[in-house]
Design an enzyme around this catalytic site. Sequence first.
Site, PDB file in Angstrom:
ATOM      1  N   GLU A   1       8.852  22.446   4.632  1.00  0.00           N
ATOM      2  CA  GLU A   1       9.800  23.012   5.604  1.00  0.00           C
ATOM      3  C   GLU A   1       9.099  23.544   6.841  1.00  0.00           C
ATOM      4  OE1 GLU A   1       9.831  23.598   2.329  1.00  0.00           O
ATOM      5  OE2 GLU A   1      11.881  23.546   1.552  1.00  0.00           O
TER       6      GLU A   1
ATOM      7  N   ALA B   1      16.655  19.170   1.410  1.00  0.00           N
ATOM      8  CA  ALA B   1      17.987  19.342   1.998  1.00  0.00           C
ATOM      9  C   ALA B   1      18.151  18.308   3.105  1.00  0.00           C
ATOM     10  CB  ALA B   1      18.119  20.751   2.559  1.00  0.00           C
TER      11      ALA B   1
ATOM     12  N   GLU C   1      12.424  22.386  -5.046  1.00  0.00           N
ATOM     13  CA  GLU C   1      13.081  23.622  -5.493  1.00  0.00           C
ATOM     14  C   GLU C   1      14.124  23.327  -6.577  1.00  0.00           C
ATOM     15  OE1 GLU C   1      13.918  24.419  -1.333  1.00  0.00           O
ATOM     16  OE2 GLU C   1      13.009  26.401  -1.563  1.00  0.00           O
TER      17      GLU C   1
ATOM     18  N   GLY D   1      13.919  21.208  -0.722  1.00  0.00           N
ATOM     19  CA  GLY D   1      14.967  21.497  -1.704  1.00  0.00           C
ATOM     20  C   GLY D   1      14.854  20.626  -2.949  1.00  0.00           C
TER      21      GLY D   1
HETATM   22  N1  CAA Z   1      17.083  14.697   5.079  1.00  0.00           N
HETATM   23  C1  CAA Z   1      17.741  13.662   5.650  1.00  0.00           C
HETATM   24  N2  CAA Z   1      17.263  12.393   5.630  1.00  0.00           N
HETATM   25  C2  CAA Z   1      16.079  12.194   5.036  1.00  0.00           C
HETATM   26  C3  CAA Z   1      15.338  13.230   4.428  1.00  0.00           C
HETATM   27  C4  CAA Z   1      15.900  14.544   4.466  1.00  0.00           C
HETATM   28  N3  CAA Z   1      15.295  15.586   3.891  1.00  0.00           N
HETATM   29  N4  CAA Z   1      14.213  12.707   3.922  1.00  0.00           N
HETATM   30  C5  CAA Z   1      14.228  11.373   4.210  1.00  0.00           C
HETATM   31  N5  CAA Z   1      15.344  11.068   4.878  1.00  0.00           N
HETATM   32  C6  CAA Z   1      15.775   9.752   5.381  1.00  0.00           C
HETATM   33  C7  CAA Z   1      14.991   9.352   6.614  1.00  0.00           C
HETATM   34  O1  CAA Z   1      15.525   9.965   7.774  1.00  0.00           O
HETATM   35  C8  CAA Z   1      15.139   7.857   6.600  1.00  0.00           C
HETATM   36  O2  CAA Z   1      16.416   7.536   7.089  1.00  0.00           O
HETATM   37  P1  CAA Z   1      16.609   6.256   8.112  1.00  0.00           P
HETATM   38  O3  CAA Z   1      16.170   5.075   7.295  1.00  0.00           O
HETATM   39  O4  CAA Z   1      18.073   6.282   8.394  1.00  0.00           O
HETATM   40  O5  CAA Z   1      15.722   6.525   9.267  1.00  0.00           O
HETATM   41  C9  CAA Z   1      15.133   7.525   5.110  1.00  0.00           C
HETATM   42  O6  CAA Z   1      15.446   8.750   4.429  1.00  0.00           O
HETATM   43  C10 CAA Z   1      13.783   7.047   4.620  1.00  0.00           C
HETATM   44  O7  CAA Z   1      12.825   8.011   4.986  1.00  0.00           O
HETATM   45  P2  CAA Z   1      11.483   7.650   5.808  1.00  0.00           P
HETATM   46  O8  CAA Z   1      11.708   6.478   6.695  1.00  0.00           O
HETATM   47  O9  CAA Z   1      10.992   8.900   6.463  1.00  0.00           O
HETATM   48  O10 CAA Z   1      10.531   7.202   4.592  1.00  0.00           O
HETATM   49  P3  CAA Z   1       8.966   7.388   4.443  1.00  0.00           P
HETATM   50  O11 CAA Z   1       8.581   6.643   3.226  1.00  0.00           O
HETATM   51  O12 CAA Z   1       8.263   7.047   5.726  1.00  0.00           O
HETATM   52  O13 CAA Z   1       8.739   8.980   4.220  1.00  0.00           O
HETATM   53  C11 CAA Z   1       9.233  11.127   3.252  1.00  0.00           C
HETATM   54  C12 CAA Z   1       9.299   9.602   3.101  1.00  0.00           C
HETATM   55  C13 CAA Z   1       7.748  11.586   3.217  1.00  0.00           C
HETATM   56  C14 CAA Z   1       9.969  11.738   2.078  1.00  0.00           C
HETATM   57  C15 CAA Z   1       9.848  11.539   4.616  1.00  0.00           C
HETATM   58  O14 CAA Z   1      11.142  10.958   4.687  1.00  0.00           O
HETATM   59  C16 CAA Z   1      10.001  13.007   4.812  1.00  0.00           C
HETATM   60  O15 CAA Z   1       9.033  13.675   5.163  1.00  0.00           O
HETATM   61  N6  CAA Z   1      11.230  13.578   4.605  1.00  0.00           N
HETATM   62  C17 CAA Z   1      11.569  14.934   4.901  1.00  0.00           C
HETATM   63  C18 CAA Z   1      10.963  15.897   3.921  1.00  0.00           C
HETATM   64  C19 CAA Z   1      11.316  17.344   4.279  1.00  0.00           C
HETATM   65  O16 CAA Z   1      10.979  17.834   5.327  1.00  0.00           O
HETATM   66  N7  CAA Z   1      12.019  18.020   3.346  1.00  0.00           N
HETATM   67  C20 CAA Z   1      12.412  19.383   3.499  1.00  0.00           C
HETATM   68  C21 CAA Z   1      13.813  19.459   4.017  1.00  0.00           C
HETATM   69  S1  CAA Z   1      14.284  21.141   4.437  1.00  0.00           S
HETATM   70  C22 CAA Z   1      14.722  21.833   2.951  1.00  0.00           C
HETATM   71  O17 CAA Z   1      14.708  21.202   1.917  1.00  0.00           O
HETATM   72  C23 CAA Z   1      15.112  23.281   3.022  1.00  0.00           C
HETATM   73  C24 CAA Z   1      15.266  23.950   1.690  1.00  0.00           C
HETATM   74  O18 CAA Z   1      14.397  24.649   1.232  1.00  0.00           O
HETATM   75  C25 CAA Z   1      16.477  23.791   0.919  1.00  0.00           C
END
Ligand code: CAA
Length: 257
Positions: free
Chosen positions: A131, A64, A111, A108
């Site tokens: 999460e 998400a 999921e 998500g």
């Molecule tokens: N939401 C918003 N933006 C996101 C995102 C997310 N879930 N995941 C990645 N991005 C964005 C980053 O903020 C970044 O944006 P900027 O370039 O503007 O800074 C861009 O995508 C690239 O990401 P990274 O620079 O972090 O890339 P990376 O290769 O270093 O890491 C990753 C990749 C491991 C996927 C890392 O981005 C990450 O950990 N993302 C979040 C994962 C997460 O926590 N997901 C769960 C979300 S909560 C949820 O989903 C609730 C539910 O159950 C529905």
Amino acid sequence: MSEVVLHEIHDKVGLIRINRPEAMNALNEAVVRGIAAAVDRFEADENIACIVLTGNDKAFAAGADIGAMKDFDYMDAYLGDFITRYWERIRTARKPVIAAVAGYALGGGCEFAMMCDMIFAADNARFGQPEVKIGTLPGAGGTQRLPRAIGKAKAMDMCLTGRLMDAAEAERAGLVARVFPADQLLAETLKVAGTIAAHSLPVLMMIKESVNRAFESSLAEGLLFERRAFHASFGLADQREGMQAFLEKRKPDFTNR
Ligand code: CAA
């Protein structure tokens, strides 16, 4: 602005691509609305018999959209029924849906993949429910579908630590049906989807409904549901055609009736 969800038709297969590469395909309202609209379109198209949902080579979807929800309060989430509208559309699809996952399928994203009927993974795929690391918990089925797919021990491990699982472990654990080299994932998935789509659509739908009953009923009730669906298949022209074609040693010509 580019479209955040693309869709294409490959013969009898509808392909949906999540296209938000600058945000690792994070699922914001526009993305989930776009996926739901594409599912609606393919479900309404009687020439389509199988749907594939994919992302890009780096991310299926990294969850998400964290920026979009970080300032939500309880009433925003509750009154807005967050993670329900549009999100649930893929789960209610009656045609078979395959998730083709390359790169990250997190939160998500994982999921969403699990809402599909099966997951095919590229060898670079990474699954996770991280999460917990951002102060919340899976909200689109992770705590429920993950234990059903991979058992309680691994589901607890994934959800409580937030660690990622690679494609090989995901296949061993039963989360993933098949693993392909990353550069072949989409072509191989479309090939399998084409094989599925060549079958009788009402039979595919009955099979999907019957397998899904296994998660919603006792064994006896599930078996009864399956038996009745099997009996119902004798009302189909495609059952007569399929069996006749077998006996005549030719390919069946299904009409989806
Ligand atoms: N939401 C918003 N933006 C996101 C995102 C997310 N879930 N995941 C990645 N991005 C964005 C980053 O903020 C970044 O944006 P900027 O370039 O503007 O800074 C861009 O995508 C690239 O990401 P990274 O620079 O972090 O890339 P990376 O290769 O270093 O890491 C990753 C990749 C491991 C996927 C890392 O981005 C990450 O950990 N993302 C979040 C994962 C997460 O926590 N997901 C769960 C979300 S909560 C949820 O989903 C609730 C539910 O159950 C529905």
